[in-house]
Design a protein around this motif. Sequence first.
Motif, short mmCIF file in Angstrom:
data_model
loop_
_atom_site.label_atom_id
_atom_site.label_comp_id
_atom_site.label_asym_id
_atom_site.label_seq_id
_atom_site.Cartn_x
_atom_site.Cartn_y
_atom_site.Cartn_z
N GLU A 32 0.82 -1.22 0.00
CA GLU A 32 0.00 0.00 0.00
C GLU A 32 0.85 1.27 0.00
N ASP A 33 2.17 1.12 -0.04
CA ASP A 33 3.06 2.28 -0.12
C ASP A 33 3.20 2.74 -1.57
N SER A 34 3.48 4.02 -1.77
CA SER A 34 3.84 4.53 -3.09
C SER A 34 5.04 5.44 -2.96
N ALA A 74 4.70 7.73 0.38
CA ALA A 74 3.35 7.75 0.94
C ALA A 74 2.97 6.34 1.36
N ASP A 75 2.28 6.23 2.48
CA ASP A 75 1.94 4.93 3.08
C ASP A 75 0.43 4.91 3.28
N GLY A 76 -0.25 4.14 2.44
CA GLY A 76 -1.72 4.16 2.43
C GLY A 76 -2.34 3.20 3.42
N SER A 112 8.99 4.83 4.81
CA SER A 112 7.73 4.47 5.47
C SER A 112 8.08 3.74 6.77
N ASP A 113 7.07 3.58 7.64
CA ASP A 113 7.35 2.98 8.96
C ASP A 113 7.77 1.51 8.84
N GLY A 114 7.51 0.90 7.71
CA GLY A 114 7.97 -0.48 7.51
C GLY A 114 9.49 -0.57 7.46
N LEU A 115 10.15 0.54 7.18
CA LEU A 115 11.62 0.58 7.27
C LEU A 115 12.05 1.01 8.66
N LEU A 145 7.79 -6.87 8.57
CA LEU A 145 6.41 -7.00 9.07
C LEU A 145 5.41 -6.11 8.34
N ASP A 146 5.92 -5.11 7.61
CA ASP A 146 5.03 -4.16 6.93
C ASP A 146 5.63 -3.88 5.55
N ASN A 147 4.90 -3.17 4.71
CA ASN A 147 5.46 -2.71 3.44
C ASN A 147 6.65 -1.81 3.74
CA CA Z 1 3.14 1.17 6.91
#
Ligand code: CA
Length: 249
Positions: free
Chosen positions: A22-24, A37-39, A196-199, A235-237
């Motif tokens: 869901e990230d762009s 952007a993190d949708g 994004s917070d996934g990083l 754990l996340d995009n």
């Molecule tokens: Ca995220």
Amino acid sequence: MGRFWWKCAALTDVGRVRRSNEDSVYCSAESGVFVVADGMGGHAAGEVASAIASEWIAERLCGACMTMELEQVEDRFRTAFVEAGREILRQAAENATRLGMGTTATVLLLRQDGQYIMGHIGDSRGYRVRDGVLSQITRDHSWVQEQVDRGMITPEQAKNHPQSNIITRALGTEAYPTPDLYDGTIESGDIFLLASDGLTDMLSDEHMLKILEAEEDPERCVARLVKEANLAGGLDNVSALVARIGEGS
Ligand code: CA
């Protein structure tokens, strides 16, 4: 024209747990415009929201922003965030499966005259490395950050906090989304990171700094950041965007 230039690269990855990304990201060396952007929102709506944000904002910042007065550029940033937010609301209203979709957006404009402007909403982050020090430029719009600001929890406790997914400001959730804006000067050797917070949830600041300094080529750098976030759990995009500043010819 200006005396500064930059090399850049961006990479977004689904991670190791989620089924969709869901990230762009948007990365244009020519216009000096960069977005992560993190949708959020089910039925693939999150990726629609983050794509709208990155495309709309990037489109409104290119061109004249390289030479405009700083104040005008900041107005342009505010307008771009509001318009992107409204477009997300409009598309959500048209399609029931997209109701409630929203997104973060962290946006960087680099200028050849030596200025940078960063705009941000949500919990995707912008950092700068200068003289071997990694500094977080943005401040998360999140419940956890608010608790840190009030002294209720420590920054260490904030990392991987169970409530870390609660964000307090986003595009698509209000009619007049207000970004926080930051500006400053760039120097040769500076490295900017948007993520994004996934990083940032997967890697410590020290770990990110080590990779940013070890990998001079931005393509290799973003590939390694994403790879190591996935090795740490994914754990996340995961999205990473790196721009390295140079000066002269
Ligand atoms: Ca995220």
